[in-house]
Design a protein around this motif. Sequence first.
Motif, PDB file in Angstrom:
ATOM      1  N   GLY A 114     -10.814 -26.554 -11.200  1.00  0.00           N
ATOM      2  CA  GLY A 114     -11.380 -25.414 -12.224  1.00  0.00           C
ATOM      3  C   GLY A 114     -12.112 -24.283 -11.736  1.00  0.00           C
ATOM      4  N   PHE A 115     -11.846 -23.720 -10.515  1.00  0.00           N
ATOM      5  CA  PHE A 115     -12.488 -22.757  -9.927  1.00  0.00           C
ATOM      6  C   PHE A 115     -11.843 -21.258 -10.698  1.00  0.00           C
ATOM      7  CE2 PHE A 115     -13.132 -19.673  -6.427  1.00  0.00           C
ATOM      8  CZ  PHE A 115     -14.549 -20.024  -5.934  1.00  0.00           C
ATOM      9  N   THR A 116     -12.673 -20.477 -11.194  1.00  0.00           N
ATOM     10  CA  THR A 116     -12.180 -19.486 -12.082  1.00  0.00           C
ATOM     11  C   THR A 116     -12.179 -18.201 -11.010  1.00  0.00           C
ATOM     12  OG1 THR A 116     -14.338 -18.823 -12.674  1.00  0.00           O
ATOM     13  CG2 THR A 116     -13.114 -20.437 -14.266  1.00  0.00           C
ATOM     14  N   ALA A 117     -11.399 -17.200 -11.741  1.00  0.00           N
ATOM     15  CA  ALA A 117     -11.224 -16.016 -10.678  1.00  0.00           C
ATOM     16  C   ALA A 117     -11.114 -14.771 -11.785  1.00  0.00           C
ATOM     17  CB  ALA A 117      -9.900 -15.993 -10.045  1.00  0.00           C
ATOM     18  N   MET A 118     -11.986 -13.761 -11.195  1.00  0.00           N
ATOM     19  CA  MET A 118     -12.063 -12.580 -12.132  1.00  0.00           C
ATOM     20  C   MET A 118     -11.794 -11.465 -10.965  1.00  0.00           C
ATOM     21  SD  MET A 118     -15.481 -10.888 -13.765  1.00  0.00           S
ATOM     22  CE  MET A 118     -15.648  -9.415 -14.211  1.00  0.00           C
ATOM     23  N   ALA A 119     -11.194 -10.349 -11.310  1.00  0.00           N
ATOM     24  CA  ALA A 119     -10.817  -9.193 -10.502  1.00  0.00           C
ATOM     25  C   ALA A 119     -11.132  -7.856 -11.282  1.00  0.00           C
ATOM     26  CB  ALA A 119      -9.242  -9.421 -10.046  1.00  0.00           C
ATOM     27  N   TYR A 120     -11.627  -7.054 -10.485  1.00  0.00           N
ATOM     28  CA  TYR A 120     -11.519  -5.469 -10.862  1.00  0.00           C
ATOM     29  C   TYR A 120     -10.201  -4.920 -10.209  1.00  0.00           C
ATOM     30  CZ  TYR A 120     -16.494  -6.012 -12.023  1.00  0.00           C
ATOM     31  OH  TYR A 120     -17.551  -6.309 -12.834  1.00  0.00           O
ATOM     32  N   SER A 121      -9.783  -4.054 -10.836  1.00  0.00           N
ATOM     33  CA  SER A 121      -8.540  -3.242 -10.475  1.00  0.00           C
ATOM     34  C   SER A 121      -8.790  -1.766 -11.196  1.00  0.00           C
ATOM     35  CB  SER A 121      -7.357  -3.810 -10.890  1.00  0.00           C
ATOM     36  OG  SER A 121      -6.162  -2.798 -10.456  1.00  0.00           O
ATOM     37  N   GLY A 122      -8.318  -0.829 -10.358  1.00  0.00           N
ATOM     38  CA  GLY A 122      -8.083   0.470 -10.812  1.00  0.00           C
ATOM     39  C   GLY A 122      -7.029   0.750 -11.227  1.00  0.00           C
ATOM     40  N   PHE A 123      -5.963  -0.114 -11.599  1.00  0.00           N
ATOM     41  CA  PHE A 123      -4.810   0.023 -12.148  1.00  0.00           C
ATOM     42  C   PHE A 123      -5.074  -0.758 -13.644  1.00  0.00           C
ATOM     43  CE2 PHE A 123      -3.698  -0.233  -7.632  1.00  0.00           C
ATOM     44  CZ  PHE A 123      -2.854   1.004  -7.658  1.00  0.00           C
ATOM     45  N   ARG A 124      -3.985  -0.079 -14.426  1.00  0.00           N
ATOM     46  CA  ARG A 124      -4.171  -0.786 -15.936  1.00  0.00           C
ATOM     47  C   ARG A 124      -3.382  -2.231 -15.828  1.00  0.00           C
ATOM     48  NH1 ARG A 124      -7.182   1.208 -20.113  1.00  0.00           N
ATOM     49  NH2 ARG A 124      -5.418   0.981 -21.732  1.00  0.00           N
ATOM     50  N   HIS A 125      -3.855  -3.123 -16.589  1.00  0.00           N
ATOM     51  CA  HIS A 125      -3.154  -4.305 -16.684  1.00  0.00           C
ATOM     52  C   HIS A 125      -1.563  -4.091 -16.899  1.00  0.00           C
ATOM     53  CE1 HIS A 125      -2.235  -8.185 -19.597  1.00  0.00           C
ATOM     54  NE2 HIS A 125      -2.422  -8.295 -18.292  1.00  0.00           N
ATOM     55  N   GLU A 126      -1.191  -3.124 -17.988  1.00  0.00           N
ATOM     56  CA  GLU A 126       0.230  -2.896 -18.028  1.00  0.00           C
ATOM     57  C   GLU A 126       0.903  -2.634 -16.832  1.00  0.00           C
ATOM     58  OE1 GLU A 126      -2.105  -2.243 -22.095  1.00  0.00           O
ATOM     59  OE2 GLU A 126      -2.267  -1.502 -19.726  1.00  0.00           O
ATOM     60  N   ALA A 127       0.222  -1.626 -16.101  1.00  0.00           N
ATOM     61  CA  ALA A 127       1.109  -1.318 -14.963  1.00  0.00           C
ATOM     62  C   ALA A 127       1.063  -2.560 -13.851  1.00  0.00           C
ATOM     63  CB  ALA A 127       0.072  -0.215 -14.040  1.00  0.00           C
ATOM     64  N   LEU A 128       0.055  -3.561 -13.869  1.00  0.00           N
ATOM     65  CA  LEU A 128       0.188  -4.402 -12.797  1.00  0.00           C
ATOM     66  C   LEU A 128       1.213  -5.488 -13.378  1.00  0.00           C
ATOM     67  CD1 LEU A 128      -3.814  -5.268 -12.576  1.00  0.00           C
ATOM     68  CD2 LEU A 128      -2.068  -4.382 -10.707  1.00  0.00           C
ATOM     69  N   ARG A 129       1.411  -5.629 -14.599  1.00  0.00           N
ATOM     70  CA  ARG A 129       2.409  -6.576 -15.142  1.00  0.00           C
ATOM     71  C   ARG A 129       3.932  -6.003 -14.940  1.00  0.00           C
ATOM     72  NH1 ARG A 129       1.756  -7.869 -21.562  1.00  0.00           N
ATOM     73  NH2 ARG A 129       3.507  -8.890 -20.876  1.00  0.00           N
ATOM     74  N   ARG A 130       4.081  -4.892 -14.573  1.00  0.00           N
ATOM     75  CA  ARG A 130       5.289  -4.197 -13.992  1.00  0.00           C
ATOM     76  C   ARG A 130       5.519  -4.171 -12.712  1.00  0.00           C
ATOM     77  NH1 ARG A 130       3.913  -0.651 -18.512  1.00  0.00           N
ATOM     78  NH2 ARG A 130       3.367   1.121 -16.626  1.00  0.00           N
ATOM     79  N   THR A 137       4.896  -5.334  -8.197  1.00  0.00           N
ATOM     80  CA  THR A 137       5.601  -6.138  -7.340  1.00  0.00           C
ATOM     81  C   THR A 137       5.205  -7.623  -7.623  1.00  0.00           C
ATOM     82  OG1 THR A 137       3.658  -6.265  -5.737  1.00  0.00           O
ATOM     83  CG2 THR A 137       5.050  -4.522  -5.564  1.00  0.00           C
ATOM     84  N   PRO A 138       6.111  -8.339  -7.135  1.00  0.00           N
ATOM     85  CA  PRO A 138       6.068 -10.002  -7.326  1.00  0.00           C
ATOM     86  C   PRO A 138       4.741 -10.477  -6.898  1.00  0.00           C
ATOM     87  CG  PRO A 138       8.341  -9.649  -6.559  1.00  0.00           C
ATOM     88  CD  PRO A 138       7.513  -8.253  -6.454  1.00  0.00           C
ATOM     89  N   ALA A 139       4.112  -9.780  -5.863  1.00  0.00           N
ATOM     90  CA  ALA A 139       2.788 -10.397  -5.282  1.00  0.00           C
ATOM     91  C   ALA A 139       1.774  -9.883  -6.399  1.00  0.00           C
ATOM     92  CB  ALA A 139       2.510  -9.560  -4.054  1.00  0.00           C
ATOM     93  N   ARG A 140       1.629  -8.721  -6.900  1.00  0.00           N
ATOM     94  CA  ARG A 140       0.623  -8.338  -7.760  1.00  0.00           C
ATOM     95  C   ARG A 140       0.804  -9.068  -9.265  1.00  0.00           C
ATOM     96  NH1 ARG A 140      -0.162  -1.834  -7.315  1.00  0.00           N
ATOM     97  NH2 ARG A 140      -0.752  -1.792  -5.053  1.00  0.00           N
ATOM     98  N   ARG A 141       2.146  -9.336  -9.665  1.00  0.00           N
ATOM     99  CA  ARG A 141       2.339 -10.255 -10.745  1.00  0.00           C
ATOM    100  C   ARG A 141       1.522 -11.658 -10.596  1.00  0.00           C
ATOM    101  NH1 ARG A 141       7.422  -7.882 -10.977  1.00  0.00           N
ATOM    102  NH2 ARG A 141       8.356  -9.658 -10.631  1.00  0.00           N
ATOM    103  N   ALA A 142       1.873 -12.208  -9.206  1.00  0.00           N
ATOM    104  CA  ALA A 142       1.486 -13.280  -8.900  1.00  0.00           C
ATOM    105  C   ALA A 142      -0.089 -13.570  -8.920  1.00  0.00           C
ATOM    106  CB  ALA A 142       2.124 -13.875  -7.644  1.00  0.00           C
ATOM    107  N   LEU A 143      -0.879 -12.740  -8.176  1.00  0.00           N
ATOM    108  CA  LEU A 143      -2.338 -12.527  -8.470  1.00  0.00           C
ATOM    109  C   LEU A 143      -2.675 -12.434  -9.888  1.00  0.00           C
ATOM    110  CD1 LEU A 143      -5.044 -12.315  -7.336  1.00  0.00           C
ATOM    111  CD2 LEU A 143      -4.659  -9.903  -6.826  1.00  0.00           C
ATOM    112  N   LEU A 144      -2.221 -11.730 -10.808  1.00  0.00           N
ATOM    113  CA  LEU A 144      -2.479 -11.280 -12.027  1.00  0.00           C
ATOM    114  C   LEU A 144      -2.346 -12.833 -12.791  1.00  0.00           C
ATOM    115  CD1 LEU A 144      -3.207  -9.081 -13.996  1.00  0.00           C
ATOM    116  CD2 LEU A 144      -0.776  -8.913 -14.720  1.00  0.00           C
TER     117      LEU A 144
END
Length: 225
Positions: free
Chosen positions: A99-115, A117-124
């Motif tokens: 049940g450990f939750t995770a929050m992150a800050y990113s200077g990139f927009r969500h839409e860009a992160l969804r597009r 690398t596989p690693a970025r999509r995995a973290l998202l």
Amino acid sequence: MTGPADTLSVARTVDRCTVLGPGVRAVVWVQGCPLRCTGCVAAETLPFEGGTPVAVPELADRLAALTDVEGVTLSGGEPFAQAEALAALLDAVRERRPGFTAMAYSGFRHEALRRGTPARRALLGRLDLLVDGPYAATRHAALRWRGSANQRLLALTGRYAELVARITAEDDTSVGIEVSMGADSSFSWAGVPPVPGFRETLEARLEARGFAPRTESVPDGRRTS
């Protein structure tokens, strides 16, 4: 830029914080950011050099042992520059604390992160909350967990969806900062400053009183956090 999956370059960690996400949370500031937003309050976290290498299993052990915190907030620096290692970190903690939750800050927009690398999509895909977008000094605002009005607080799972809806509708105001003094008289603070120029003003006032503290800042430099 990404690093090896078994090691993180860390700028700073805090075991317990109440101003960078819901409840009591651990915070990990990673070292290194490819962005250079005007007004960054944590410029020391921008270079990819200078962080402390920390093994993912070691940090996972530490986080899993913090039984009085509900999750971790990832900041920096840019967490998605070390996406593979951070995804592995969350997996390792959740093996022991599902049940450990995770929050992150990113200077990139969500839409860009969804597009991304596989690693970025995995973290998202492992996050419950995301604050996205670069800090825009001209749009500074005293918002919940964000530094400027262009940034969004996004619920990526159902864990905090009701909370985000309530904040958006009723209570999108700053929760301020936390200040602490160490046993060695070192001064530190964490949070998203509700006013622009907070760090510069604070350091100037301390200097004028004869203090030369090592100030450690926020969730992520670009976002005044």
